[in-house]
Write an enzyme that holds these catalytic residues in place. Sequence first.
Site, PDB file in Angstrom:
ATOM      1  N   HIS A   1      58.423 -72.056-102.876  1.00 23.99           N
ATOM      2  CA  HIS A   1      57.543 -72.294-104.025  1.00 23.99           C
ATOM      3  C   HIS A   1      58.170 -73.333-104.963  1.00 23.99           C
ATOM      4  CE1 HIS A   1      54.627 -70.935-107.207  1.00 23.99           C
ATOM      5  NE2 HIS A   1      55.581 -71.427-107.978  1.00 23.99           N
ATOM      6  N   GLU A   2      59.420 -73.091-105.362  1.00 21.23           N
ATOM      7  CA  GLU A   2      60.080 -74.027-106.288  1.00 21.23           C
ATOM      8  C   GLU A   2      60.315 -75.380-105.631  1.00 21.23           C
ATOM      9  OE1 GLU A   2      59.989 -73.364-109.281  1.00 21.23           O
ATOM     10  OE2 GLU A   2      59.604 -71.217-109.093  1.00 21.23           O
TER      11      GLU A   2
ATOM     12  N   HIS B   1      57.237 -77.431-106.041  1.00 22.49           N
ATOM     13  CA  HIS B   1      57.258 -78.111-107.344  1.00 22.49           C
ATOM     14  C   HIS B   1      58.201 -79.313-107.277  1.00 22.49           C
ATOM     15  CE1 HIS B   1      54.902 -75.434-109.815  1.00 22.49           C
ATOM     16  NE2 HIS B   1      55.698 -74.390-109.675  1.00 22.49           N
TER      17      HIS B   1
ATOM     18  N   HIS C   1      56.707 -82.300-105.714  1.00 26.87           N
ATOM     19  CA  HIS C   1      55.743 -82.906-106.652  1.00 26.87           C
ATOM     20  C   HIS C   1      56.484 -83.874-107.587  1.00 26.87           C
ATOM     21  CE1 HIS C   1      51.932 -81.901-109.286  1.00 26.87           C
ATOM     22  NE2 HIS C   1      51.899 -83.105-108.775  1.00 26.87           N
TER      23      HIS C   1
END
Length: 687
Positions: free
Chosen positions: A479-480, A483, A486
């Site tokens: 999940h991190e 990010h 991104h």
Amino acid sequence: MYGQVATCPFKNMEILTQHFDTKHNTAPFSKIKISDYLPAIQEGIALAKAEIDAIVNNPEAPSFENTIEAMDYSGDILDRASSIFFNLNSAETNDEMQKIAQEISPLLSEFGNDIRLNPKLFARVKAVYESKDSLDLTPEQTTLLEKKYKSFSRNGANLPEDKKTKLREIDKELSKLSLQFGENVLAETNAFQMHLTDEKDLAGLPEGTIEAARSLAKAQDKEGWIFTLDHPSYIPFMTYADNRELRKKLAIAFGARGFQKNEFDNQEIVLKIAKLRFDRAQLLGYTTHAHFVLEERMAESPEKVTSFLNDMLAKAKPAAQKEFAELSAFAKKIDGIETLEKWDGAYYSEKLKQQLFNLDDEKLKPYFQLEKVLNGAFTIAEKLYGLTFTEVFDIDKYHPEVTTYEVTDENNKLIAIFYADFFPRKGKRNGAWMTSFKSQYVKDGVNERPHISNVCNFTKPTETKPSLLTFNEVTTLFHEFGHGLHGMLANTIYPSLSGTSVYWDFVELPSQVMENWCYEPEALALFATHYQTGEVIPQQYVEKIKESASFQEGLATLRQLSFGLLDMGWHGQDPTAITDVKAFETEQFKNTQLYPDVVENAMSTAFSHIFQGGYSSGYYSYKWAEVLDADAFELFQEKGIFNKEVATKFKENILSKGGTEPPMELYKRFRGQEPKPDALLKRAGLL
């Protein structure tokens, strides 16, 4: 004088106020002293003010270049110094840092208001904004212009002077209160320890958890075992410890953070923050704080958010009630538990899951060695986006446990610097997050590449074992890392539109979509190998992971929705009449509550997402983004999870574009249509 900053005579602060003479211009952490931050940020403010003055006093007519663009490139020294300071205040803080933060926050808040409430600057911005139809701007320039104009109009530029003064006071107060809130939660988390000396109390606990607790006791020169409220200690204890009374003790301590009528009590702070946010919104002409916030979100309004949450609630609640009844019956059957309490949930869920799927974290953990999982994430990023991660040892770090990587593309061109910081320690707040030490942007023909960091709290290696992750921690890492991608793949012109600078209910799409690869056999084969034997995770485990993915999804969804509804309760109405945090919460939770209430506990007093982080009126976005991510991943599933064409579309339309265009436009360009909730409901087993 109030609001004015003199340049500072401190010599060493120059480290923070000039181009770093380091590899890739990375932060020289080891050379920075805590005493450097305040003078450096004061100097950064002075320099940024001078840049703004130059824009205001430019004798030429306002243009996009000399006003809007110039503003976006201004203040880079201040941005750099403050991002280093606040990142470390979350990941490596101490009393001295926290004291300085209390001085720095109001200065930055005041400076932000000096810009947003500057009438001459606003006049120039307004002049450009009003002539936008004749300017022939690119989509990114149009977005930047609208964003700059709104940053004034939404923050008081059109207010009379007396109301501008009031706004400044509110903002200054809010910046201090949210800092204090976070410090109180950290202090309460650090203050509690459960010291056990009787081996019988460890029954049910995994060997690794026991070993970590023994190491902690040893580090304090104590016999026995110490358990804390840090997630790697707290979660395994709540999940596996047979001793119900000790689970209760730990759970009550966790839920009582900020709610103990002591020096770290957050009740008054919560009431003040909610009230000040409401006053601020009213001052700016908005009905509530949520109306103010959601104007700049995909969801657009509190009505839409509440309707979205209630629609999801209608679908999830019957499933959650059924799952809760099954869990209660199971606990009664095996242990004679008459009433299932909050400290029983994780424990009996894990036992039921083991019975249904013959699968538990302890069986899986040997296949999820931290280093291999991280390398798996790197390999997946290489297959999808052509990235290579190379660990380097000549980049400065703020703690010995941090690892540093150069990220390059297929042509060996530098894409980003990546910092990974994975273990809990005293100066680090709980949870997991992505942040950046330097943004990506293009200036004078140079594409400045970003410096991105992932910070988590995973179980540390022990004397006998490497760091082995639970499956939940595996999905957290992915999940991190989503990010992180991104941020790393950002490719925009302007810094304020780069990377994760997107609408808040769009920011979770890249992170949540990344979690999907954790459930795919083809992806698991890349990193899920036994830390001792090297054996790839057995196929039956993979099938069970997939099968169990929607286990108790109704309960999990209900929990998320309850947090979203509590957030909207605090921010979507006038909070003036609220005097009792606990009573208010109880009312907000009445449609989502299944477990009996715990009188000693409150959620809001440690709800850092909304009272310290940026999720006020935005907690719903986790569920909102799940709709987007399930819909997006469906395309990968149709074409192949490593399909280059789909990955390129995702990279070019979502990951690299930042906030340069409206998110729904970007999403439709990738997907060919608006997202539908069906994929999520199907994945969650709620259809």
